[in-house]
Design an enzyme around this catalytic site. Structure first.
Site, PDB file in Angstrom:
ATOM      1  N   LEU A 263     -58.442  22.016 -83.458  1.00  0.00           N
ATOM      2  CA  LEU A 263     -57.805  21.155 -82.456  1.00  0.00           C
ATOM      3  C   LEU A 263     -56.285  21.307 -82.447  1.00  0.00           C
ATOM      4  O   LEU A 263     -55.638  21.105 -81.425  1.00  0.00           O
ATOM      5  CB  LEU A 263     -58.205  19.685 -82.711  1.00  0.00           C
TER       6      LEU A 263
ATOM      7  N   THR B 174     -54.317  23.050 -79.487  1.00  0.00           N
ATOM      8  CA  THR B 174     -53.968  22.436 -78.200  1.00  0.00           C
ATOM      9  C   THR B 174     -53.317  21.072 -78.345  1.00  0.00           C
ATOM     10  O   THR B 174     -52.649  20.606 -77.414  1.00  0.00           O
ATOM     11  CB  THR B 174     -55.223  22.262 -77.317  1.00  0.00           C
ATOM     12  N   CYS B 175     -53.509  20.419 -79.452  1.00  0.00           N
ATOM     13  CA  CYS B 175     -53.080  19.022 -79.576  1.00  0.00           C
ATOM     14  C   CYS B 175     -52.119  18.925 -80.742  1.00  0.00           C
ATOM     15  O   CYS B 175     -52.524  18.976 -81.896  1.00  0.00           O
ATOM     16  CB  CYS B 175     -54.335  18.174 -79.799  1.00  0.00           C
ATOM     17  N   LYS B 176     -50.843  18.823 -80.429  1.00  0.00           N
ATOM     18  CA  LYS B 176     -49.826  18.979 -81.475  1.00  0.00           C
ATOM     19  C   LYS B 176     -49.485  17.685 -82.192  1.00  0.00           C
ATOM     20  O   LYS B 176     -49.094  17.705 -83.347  1.00  0.00           O
ATOM     21  CB  LYS B 176     -48.530  19.551 -80.872  1.00  0.00           C
TER      22      LYS B 176
END
Ligand code: GRE
Ligand code: ZN
Length: 334
Positions: A246, A249-251
């Site tokens: 994940l 894409t999800c920082k």
């Protein structure tokens, strides 16, 4: 409290009274009263506002609205008509009413263009969209959490206006497989929150807020069940899903998106303990705003509940008015 601001207040076009009555038959005990109230953006609403201390409303077109229209041409044409209509209705009462743009979400660039027209020509305050758009095949669902929607999100950021993600009912195969045998759960008891939370968390995990860090999204109903689950979502994102991929894409953490990008309103959720819980879980009252959800909810109930609250110093003013003034950059409103 006088001068409250409310952000989830729906209208319909008077010519669609029949359709409003059908929708009301699913959700309103008194369908005729509902149709009278949703068709009015004048005396009925202002009488309530004056009696119960609301200064300013940002209006939005009713659910499911344009998001249930499979034909892209019909959808954009009705969206324009709705925007033109509401502008005419409120333009001489701009101290009491603003509006969200109504958008067809078939095409990101077209949606962006109509939002731009509404903000630049009409002074609208952002957009309110009813969850997923039914696609032109009449079945597929368009989510706005995919990269092709970045042109739309960039336009929200460039125009510096928020986007309100509002629920709609499940349709098609989703309805048939999940809800048909438990239809009383459709709407506020469960399906609305599930739809919006899936969509908003889809935007989080698919990187919409990382690619558009200034984007501001509002959700109603005290956060559509997400605040209750923040700890668990955070734990699974950080401890399991990010190590599994994940992180590509999800920082940031879910709490950081709730701190920097997401706002919630009290629409249709007049529970003191839940509101206090949300204030605690979100780390303060800075991104929580009053709203009614009229006429699906009773105007008086929303306001008398809010007015009777005992909160810490400054929180009631923040939630009732000041946060909305700040987010929407409102000036000269009652
Ligand atoms: C809404 O806000 O749009 C809504 C409905 C139906 C029931 C409840 C509700 O469309 O809040
Ligand atoms: Zn609503």
């Amino acid at each position: 409290m006088r001068g409250k601001i409310t952000l989830e207040d729906h209208f319909n076009l008077p010519e669609f009274a029949e359709k409003a009555k059908w929708w009301a038959s699913l959700f309103a005990v008194d369908a005729d009263k509902h149709v009278r109230e949703i068709s009015d953006v004048g005396k009925i609403r202002l009488d309530y506002a004056n009696e119960y201390g609301v200064g300013y409303h940002i209006l939005s077109y009713t659910a499911p609205g344009i998001q249930d229209m499979a034909d892209p041409k019909e959808a954009i044409s009705l969206a324009r008509q709705v925007n033109d209509y509401i502008y005419e209705q409120i333009k001489d009462k701009s101290d009491r009413f603003g509006s969200f743009a109504t958008l067809s979400m078939h095409d990101p660039s077209e949606a962006a263009a109509e939002l731009r027209r509404c903000v630049e020509q009409y002074g609208f305050k952002g957009a309110l969209v009813n969850d997923v758009q039914i696609a032109s095949d009449g079945k597929s669902l368009i989510f706005y959490d995919q990269p092709e929607w970045d042109v739309f999100w960039q336009t929200c950021v460039e125009l510096d206006v928020p986007f309100y993600l509002h629920p709609k009912q499940p349709t098609g195969v989703v309805y048939d497989t999940l809800w048909a045998d438990r239809k009383w759960l459709v709407g506020p008891p469960l399906s609305f929150a599930q739809g919006v939370s899936l969509h908003l968390l889809g935007m989080v995990v698919n990187g919409v807020f990382d690619r558009n860090p200034k984007l501001q999204v509002v959700i109603g109903h005290l956060g559509e069940h997400i605040p209750f689950d923040l700890w668990r979502i955070n734990h699974w994102f950080e401890d399991v899903k990010k190590p599994l991929g994940l992180k590509e894409t999800c920082k940031r953490t879910i709490r950081e998106y709730f701190r920097d990008n997401i706002w919630i309103t009290t629409s249709g959720h007049f529970s003191t303990s839940t509101l206090k819980y949300c204030i605690e879980e979100l780390g303060g009252a800075d991104r929580i705003m009053f709203s009614t959800d009229y006429p699906f909810e009773c105007y008086k109930d929303a306001c008398t509940w809010f007015d009777g609250l005992k909160l810490e110093d400054g929180q009631k003013e923040a939630i009732g008015r000041e946060n909305a003034l700040r987010l929407f950059k409102l000036k000269d409103v009652a």
